[in-house]
Design a protein around this motif. Structure first.
Motif, PDB file in Angstrom:
ATOM      1  N   ILE A 112       0.946  -1.451   0.370  1.00 35.62           N
ATOM      2  CA  ILE A 112       0.123   0.049   0.143  1.00 35.62           C
ATOM      3  C   ILE A 112       0.958   1.085  -0.247  1.00 35.62           C
ATOM      4  O   ILE A 112       0.375   2.218  -1.171  1.00 35.62           O
ATOM      5  N   ALA A 113       1.787   1.422   1.235  1.00 34.80           N
ATOM      6  CA  ALA A 113       2.782   2.242   1.462  1.00 34.80           C
ATOM      7  C   ALA A 113       4.050   2.229  -0.629  1.00 34.80           C
ATOM      8  O   ALA A 113       4.220   3.605  -0.901  1.00 34.80           O
ATOM      9  N   HIS A 118       3.391   6.382  -5.726  1.00 34.27           N
ATOM     10  CA  HIS A 118       3.386   6.147  -6.846  1.00 34.27           C
ATOM     11  C   HIS A 118       2.246   6.809  -7.736  1.00 34.27           C
ATOM     12  O   HIS A 118       1.778   6.414  -8.742  1.00 34.27           O
ATOM     13  N   GLY A 119       1.217   7.471  -6.202  1.00 38.89           N
ATOM     14  CA  GLY A 119       0.117   8.504  -6.953  1.00 38.89           C
ATOM     15  C   GLY A 119      -0.805   8.122  -7.072  1.00 38.89           C
ATOM     16  O   GLY A 119      -2.123   8.015  -7.919  1.00 38.89           O
ATOM     17  N   PHE A 120      -1.124   6.427  -6.874  1.00 45.74           N
ATOM     18  CA  PHE A 120      -2.187   6.002  -6.511  1.00 45.74           C
ATOM     19  C   PHE A 120      -3.267   6.438  -5.378  1.00 45.74           C
ATOM     20  O   PHE A 120      -2.527   7.000  -4.726  1.00 45.74           O
ATOM     21  N   GLU A 121      -4.439   6.700  -5.343  1.00 46.79           N
ATOM     22  CA  GLU A 121      -5.306   6.693  -4.513  1.00 46.79           C
ATOM     23  C   GLU A 121      -6.502   5.874  -3.613  1.00 46.79           C
ATOM     24  O   GLU A 121      -6.455   4.535  -5.272  1.00 46.79           O
ATOM     25  N   ARG A 122      -6.605   5.150  -2.497  1.00 45.27           N
ATOM     26  CA  ARG A 122      -7.803   3.954  -2.372  1.00 45.27           C
ATOM     27  C   ARG A 122      -9.531   5.071  -2.524  1.00 45.27           C
ATOM     28  O   ARG A 122      -9.638   5.627  -2.772  1.00 45.27           O
ATOM     29  N   LEU A 123      -9.886   3.952  -3.283  1.00 44.62           N
ATOM     30  CA  LEU A 123     -11.204   4.005  -4.546  1.00 44.62           C
ATOM     31  C   LEU A 123     -11.696   3.575  -3.731  1.00 44.62           C
ATOM     32  O   LEU A 123     -12.816   3.728  -3.484  1.00 44.62           O
ATOM     33  N   GLY A 124     -12.057   2.661  -3.440  1.00 47.00           N
ATOM     34  CA  GLY A 124     -12.898   1.847  -1.932  1.00 47.00           C
ATOM     35  C   GLY A 124     -12.530   0.203  -1.551  1.00 47.00           C
ATOM     36  O   GLY A 124     -11.380   0.200  -1.653  1.00 47.00           O
ATOM     37  N   LEU A 125     -13.527  -0.739  -1.090  1.00 46.92           N
ATOM     38  CA  LEU A 125     -12.787  -1.552  -0.456  1.00 46.92           C
ATOM     39  C   LEU A 125     -13.466  -2.987  -1.283  1.00 46.92           C
ATOM     40  O   LEU A 125     -14.968  -2.604  -1.716  1.00 46.92           O
ATOM     41  N   ARG A 126     -12.844  -4.283  -1.531  1.00 51.54           N
ATOM     42  CA  ARG A 126     -14.230  -4.959  -1.577  1.00 51.54           C
ATOM     43  C   ARG A 126     -13.832  -6.407  -0.769  1.00 51.54           C
ATOM     44  O   ARG A 126     -12.287  -6.629   0.022  1.00 51.54           O
ATOM     45  N   ARG A 127     -14.784  -7.033  -0.228  1.00 54.93           N
ATOM     46  CA  ARG A 127     -15.080  -7.378   1.099  1.00 54.93           C
ATOM     47  C   ARG A 127     -14.643  -8.871   0.511  1.00 54.93           C
ATOM     48  O   ARG A 127     -15.216  -9.278  -0.097  1.00 54.93           O
ATOM     49  N   ARG A 128     -13.674  -9.859   1.726  1.00 51.69           N
ATOM     50  CA  ARG A 128     -13.430 -10.895   0.986  1.00 51.69           C
ATOM     51  C   ARG A 128     -12.986 -11.267  -0.226  1.00 51.69           C
ATOM     52  O   ARG A 128     -13.182 -12.081  -0.765  1.00 51.69           O
TER      53      ARG A 128
END
Length: 147
Positions: A112-113, A118-128
């Motif tokens: 994640i770091a 490198h310019g990525f952002e968290r967009l969402g969460l996919r459970r399981r």
């Protein structure tokens, strides 16, 4: 270390690395890697003295790209191999003017770091998302570089 196209003869070693790194999930098989290579995607291998120590793959469409995989053998992690592979994938996406998307385990702080740096952002969460472990994944994205 040399970075170059992943070759069909690397598929068996890729599968070994997958089984070592991702035993609790569904590691890719040799056939899965051969299929990805045959599918026209952009795959790279990192070799040291002829030995494959890491690989990365980018799926490409006309409108976007996605990091399909990025892995480095355990004893070479945190030595810049993954960063070099990622930067090479991103250079290809930038060359094509495509945004890049990926999924990453929510408990994989080093990855994640790397992506955030490198310019990525968290967009969402996919459970399981990851099976069979049931681990969650973040969906992350990086906009197209159209310079």
């Amino acid at each position: 270390m040399t970075i170059g196209p992943l070759r069909p003869e690397d598929a068996a070693r890729c599968a070994e690395i997958e089984h070592d790194l991702f035993p609790g999930d569904d590691p890719w098989s040799e056939d899965a890697f051969r299929g990805e290579l045959a599918g026209g995607n952009f795959y790279l291998g990192a070799h040291v003295d002829g030995e494959l120590i890491g690989y990365a793959g980018l799926g490409l469409t006309d409108f976007e790209s996605s990091v399909h995989t990025l892995a480095v053998v355990a004893d070479r992690q945190r030595g810049g191999v993954g960063r070099t592979l990622l930067r090479t994938l991103l250079a290809k996406a930038d060359e094509l003017g495509l945004p890049v998307f990926l999924e990453v385990r929510t408990d994989n702080a080093p990855a994640i770091a790397l992506y955030l740096a490198h310019g990525f952002e968290r967009l969402g969460l996919r459970r399981r998302y990851y099976q069979p472990s049931g681990a969650d994944a973040y969906t992350m994205g990086r906009p197209a570089n159209r310079d």
